[in-house]
Design an enzyme around this catalytic site. Structure first.
Site, PDB file in Angstrom:
ATOM      1  NE  ARG A  27      70.428  78.108  84.938  1.00  0.00           N
ATOM      2  CZ  ARG A  27      71.082  77.097  85.817  1.00  0.00           C
ATOM      3  NH1 ARG A  27      71.153  75.733  85.059  1.00  0.00           N
ATOM      4  NH2 ARG A  27      70.903  77.190  86.647  1.00  0.00           N
ATOM      5  NE  ARG A  31      75.695  73.220  82.402  1.00  0.00           N
ATOM      6  CZ  ARG A  31      75.345  72.648  83.478  1.00  0.00           C
ATOM      7  NH1 ARG A  31      76.173  71.807  83.963  1.00  0.00           N
ATOM      8  NH2 ARG A  31      74.145  72.800  83.781  1.00  0.00           N
ATOM      9  NE  ARG A  40      81.925  75.509  81.769  1.00  0.00           N
ATOM     10  CZ  ARG A  40      81.525  74.290  81.985  1.00  0.00           C
ATOM     11  NH1 ARG A  40      80.471  74.427  82.715  1.00  0.00           N
ATOM     12  NH2 ARG A  40      81.892  73.250  81.225  1.00  0.00           N
ATOM     13  CG  ASP A  77      74.259  80.904  90.099  1.00  0.00           C
ATOM     14  OD1 ASP A  77      73.756  80.084  88.975  1.00  0.00           O
ATOM     15  OD2 ASP A  77      73.675  80.542  91.301  1.00  0.00           O
ATOM     16  CE1 TYR A 153      70.529  74.669  95.390  1.00  0.00           C
ATOM     17  CE2 TYR A 153      69.261  76.666  95.327  1.00  0.00           C
ATOM     18  CZ  TYR A 153      69.521  75.485  94.528  1.00  0.00           C
ATOM     19  OH  TYR A 153      69.049  74.934  93.534  1.00  0.00           O
TER      20      TYR A 153
HETATM   21  O1  CP3 Z   1      68.916  82.019  82.485  1.00  0.00           O
HETATM   22  C1  CP3 Z   1      70.108  82.656  82.308  1.00  0.00           C
HETATM   23  O2  CP3 Z   1      70.747  82.290  81.070  1.00  0.00           O
HETATM   24  C2  CP3 Z   1      70.930  83.336  83.351  1.00  0.00           C
HETATM   25  C3  CP3 Z   1      71.754  82.749  83.834  1.00  0.00           C
HETATM   26  C4  CP3 Z   1      71.449  82.035  85.189  1.00  0.00           C
HETATM   27  C5  CP3 Z   1      72.092  80.871  85.717  1.00  0.00           C
HETATM   28  N1  CP3 Z   1      71.580  80.387  86.777  1.00  0.00           N
HETATM   29  C6  CP3 Z   1      73.247  80.453  85.096  1.00  0.00           C
HETATM   30  C7  CP3 Z   1      74.047  79.183  85.497  1.00  0.00           C
HETATM   31  C8  CP3 Z   1      70.199  81.918  85.895  1.00  0.00           C
HETATM   32  C9  CP3 Z   1      68.896  82.845  85.769  1.00  0.00           C
HETATM   33  C10 CP3 Z   1      70.325  81.096  86.976  1.00  0.00           C
HETATM   34  C11 CP3 Z   1      69.455  80.977  88.232  1.00  0.00           C
HETATM   35  C12 CP3 Z   1      69.576  79.947  89.116  1.00  0.00           C
HETATM   36  N2  CP3 Z   1      70.733  79.188  89.575  1.00  0.00           N
HETATM   37  C13 CP3 Z   1      68.616  79.148  89.913  1.00  0.00           C
HETATM   38  C14 CP3 Z   1      67.321  79.559  89.544  1.00  0.00           C
HETATM   39  C15 CP3 Z   1      66.578  78.949  88.326  1.00  0.00           C
HETATM   40  C16 CP3 Z   1      66.512  77.377  88.454  1.00  0.00           C
HETATM   41  O3  CP3 Z   1      67.162  76.746  87.511  1.00  0.00           O
HETATM   42  O4  CP3 Z   1      65.951  76.772  89.122  1.00  0.00           O
HETATM   43  C17 CP3 Z   1      69.166  78.271  90.769  1.00  0.00           C
HETATM   44  C18 CP3 Z   1      68.449  77.431  91.359  1.00  0.00           C
HETATM   45  C19 CP3 Z   1      70.700  78.336  90.476  1.00  0.00           C
HETATM   46  C20 CP3 Z   1      71.632  77.628  91.365  1.00  0.00           C
HETATM   47  C21 CP3 Z   1      72.426  76.733  90.490  1.00  0.00           C
HETATM   48  N3  CP3 Z   1      73.404  77.476  89.725  1.00  0.00           N
HETATM   49  C22 CP3 Z   1      72.456  75.454  90.262  1.00  0.00           C
HETATM   50  C23 CP3 Z   1      71.563  74.533  90.852  1.00  0.00           C
HETATM   51  C24 CP3 Z   1      73.483  75.133  89.446  1.00  0.00           C
HETATM   52  C25 CP3 Z   1      73.827  73.689  89.131  1.00  0.00           C
HETATM   53  C26 CP3 Z   1      72.878  72.998  88.049  1.00  0.00           C
HETATM   54  C27 CP3 Z   1      73.451  73.174  86.816  1.00  0.00           C
HETATM   55  O5  CP3 Z   1      72.459  73.445  85.920  1.00  0.00           O
HETATM   56  O6  CP3 Z   1      74.365  72.773  86.494  1.00  0.00           O
HETATM   57  C28 CP3 Z   1      74.025  76.427  88.745  1.00  0.00           C
HETATM   58  C29 CP3 Z   1      74.933  76.610  87.659  1.00  0.00           C
HETATM   59  C30 CP3 Z   1      74.770  77.521  86.586  1.00  0.00           C
HETATM   60  N4  CP3 Z   1      74.121  78.716  86.755  1.00  0.00           N
HETATM   61  C31 CP3 Z   1      75.039  77.425  85.264  1.00  0.00           C
HETATM   62  C32 CP3 Z   1      74.531  78.172  84.509  1.00  0.00           C
HETATM   63  C33 CP3 Z   1      74.857  78.322  82.917  1.00  0.00           C
HETATM   64  C34 CP3 Z   1      75.848  76.012  84.967  1.00  0.00           C
HETATM   65  C35 CP3 Z   1      77.153  76.110  85.069  1.00  0.00           C
HETATM   66  C36 CP3 Z   1      78.200  75.665  84.329  1.00  0.00           C
HETATM   67  O7  CP3 Z   1      78.520  76.182  83.384  1.00  0.00           O
HETATM   68  O8  CP3 Z   1      78.743  74.692  84.693  1.00  0.00           O
END
Ligand code: CP3
Length: 354
Positions: A27, A31, A40, A77, A153
């Site tokens: 990540r 944010r 974004r 994602d 999910y």
């Molecule tokens: O790592 C990076 O910088 C690359 C981008 C990346 C995102 N999601 C961007 C994202 C990667 C590799 C993921 C993987 C991901 N997505 C996982 C596996 C890793 C982990 O964290 O366990 C999972 C379970 C998801 C599903 C997901 N996407 C969730 C549960 C959420 C909401 C939780 C949260 O942090 O808000 C997301 C949203 C998400 N994916 C964001 C980002 C930057 C936040 C969205 C936003 O900008 O509001």
């Protein structure tokens, strides 16, 4: 063909000699960075950001412009794949991902199909565009969720505290869950191979929820499908080797089994000790991790001592990629990230002298 200027990360994954321990952070684009929040809001939403080639490229490079990172990770994602299967992904502010059409009855499960990869073309376009923008600075990581984590999910319709619906299906109608997992495994294999063809130089499988399973269920519902995916991946493309990283959160008890999955490296959360992990599997795989993301809320002295501890635990020689044990928390101060990355680069060279 651009020359890769910094291959330290690739070398560490393949346990080849390096001058210092490479570092990237799960990540790293997100944010906690004000410039990410600005891009974004220009995109409209998180999903629109993922689907916009130019803006997805921009946010991928944002952390690299601030910090001395040794790898970039595709901005996307894991839930793009079930979205392409027609489950209708959307994000509810403050609640995380939701599916409009979760797999909660037999009919929905039976209808599930491997998606046409054309629906995910925007991801492959982003990979190509990021490679061009990187111009060989560092390697690019592509990624996917594991078949099991995606299923969590898809069945729950979003995140869950206890995965009751998923586990009910697993114990009551195992054949339905196996159908989902078989479909996911095929989709994930195609999806990662397309990313590799488009230019991803490493791929990571995020198995975020493997750790919720019992030992026996882990083998039957998670590991079996992980092995299937990994054995179907293109590992040598256009003369380059493409390492595979497998991150099973909560998988510390299963390191030996995970080391036999076919992956080149295992991601580890903060619950395992790197010295013990290396003794158990270091002759087979590299290790990535494993700082608690909340250590970044401590003092600079704490960060220094945690970096020293992890480097000392892993010990001398290649095969360690410094990372967090899970994604960066959104409330993290970017200055602390900079301090961490510089500390890894400052403190690690002495672990690589011959
Ligand atoms: O790592 C990076 O910088 C690359 C981008 C990346 C995102 N999601 C961007 C994202 C990667 C590799 C993921 C993987 C991901 N997505 C996982 C596996 C890793 C982990 O964290 O366990 C999972 C379970 C998801 C599903 C997901 N996407 C969730 C549960 C959420 C909401 C939780 C949260 O942090 O808000 C997301 C949203 C998400 N994916 C964001 C980002 C930057 C936040 C969205 C936003 O900008 O509001």
């Amino acid at each position: 063909m651009t020359v890769l200027l910094n291959d330290t990360f690739l070398r560490a994954l393949l346990r080849q000699p390096v001058d210092y321990t490479p570092v990237w952070l799960m990540r790293q684009a997100g944010r906690y960075l004000p410039e990410y929040r600005a891009t974004r809001s220009r995109a409209g939403s998180f999903l629109q950001l993922c689907q916009n080639t130019e803006l997805a490229t921009e946010v991928t490079l944002q952390p690299l412009d601030r910090f001395d990172l040794d790898a970039a990770i595709l901005f996307s994602d894991i839930l793009t794949v079930p979205d392409a299967m027609g489950l209708g992904l959307h994000f509810v502010e403050g609640e995380g991902p939701k599916f409009a059409h979760p797999l909660q009855d037999e009919e929905a499960v039976r209808r599930l199909q491997v998606p046409d990869m054309n629906k995910l073309q925007y991801v492959f376009e982003a990979v190509k565009s990021i490679r061009l923008a990187l111009d060989g600075r560092v390697p690019l990581i592509g990624f996917s969720g594991s078949p099991f984590t995606l299923a969590c999910y898809m069945v729950e319709g979003g995140g869950s505290r206890d995965f009751r619906l998923l586990k009910t299906m697993m114990y009551k109608r195992p054949e339905l869950l196996h159908h989902i997992l078989t479909t996911n495994a095929e989709a994930v294999t195609l999806y990662l191979n397309e990313q590799i063809e488009a230019g991803a130089q490493v791929v990571q499988i995020f198995d975020t929820w493997g750790g919720i399973l019992s030992d026996a269920c882990f083998v039957e519902y998670d590991l079996f499908y992980l092995r299937q995916v990994i054995s179907g991946l293109k590992r040598h493309v256009h003369g380059r080797q493409v390492p595979v990283v497998l991150f099973t959160k909560g998988g510390g008890l299963w390191l030996e089994k995970l080391a036999q999955s076919g992956a080149d490296a295992l991601g580890t959360d903060w619950t395992i000790n790197l010295h013990q992990a290396r003794e158990r599997v270091g002759h087979q795989v590299a290790l990535q991790g494993n700082l608690d993301p909340f250590a970044l809320f401590g003092t600079k002295e704490l960060i220094d001592s945690e970096v020293k501890r992890l480097l000392t635990d892993y010990g001398h020689g290649s095969g360690h990629v410094f990372n967090l044990g899970h994604g960066i928390n959104q409330h993290t101060d970017p200055e602390q990230i900079k301090y961490l990355i510089d500390a890894v680069h400052r403190l690690s060279p002495k672990f690589h002298t011959s």
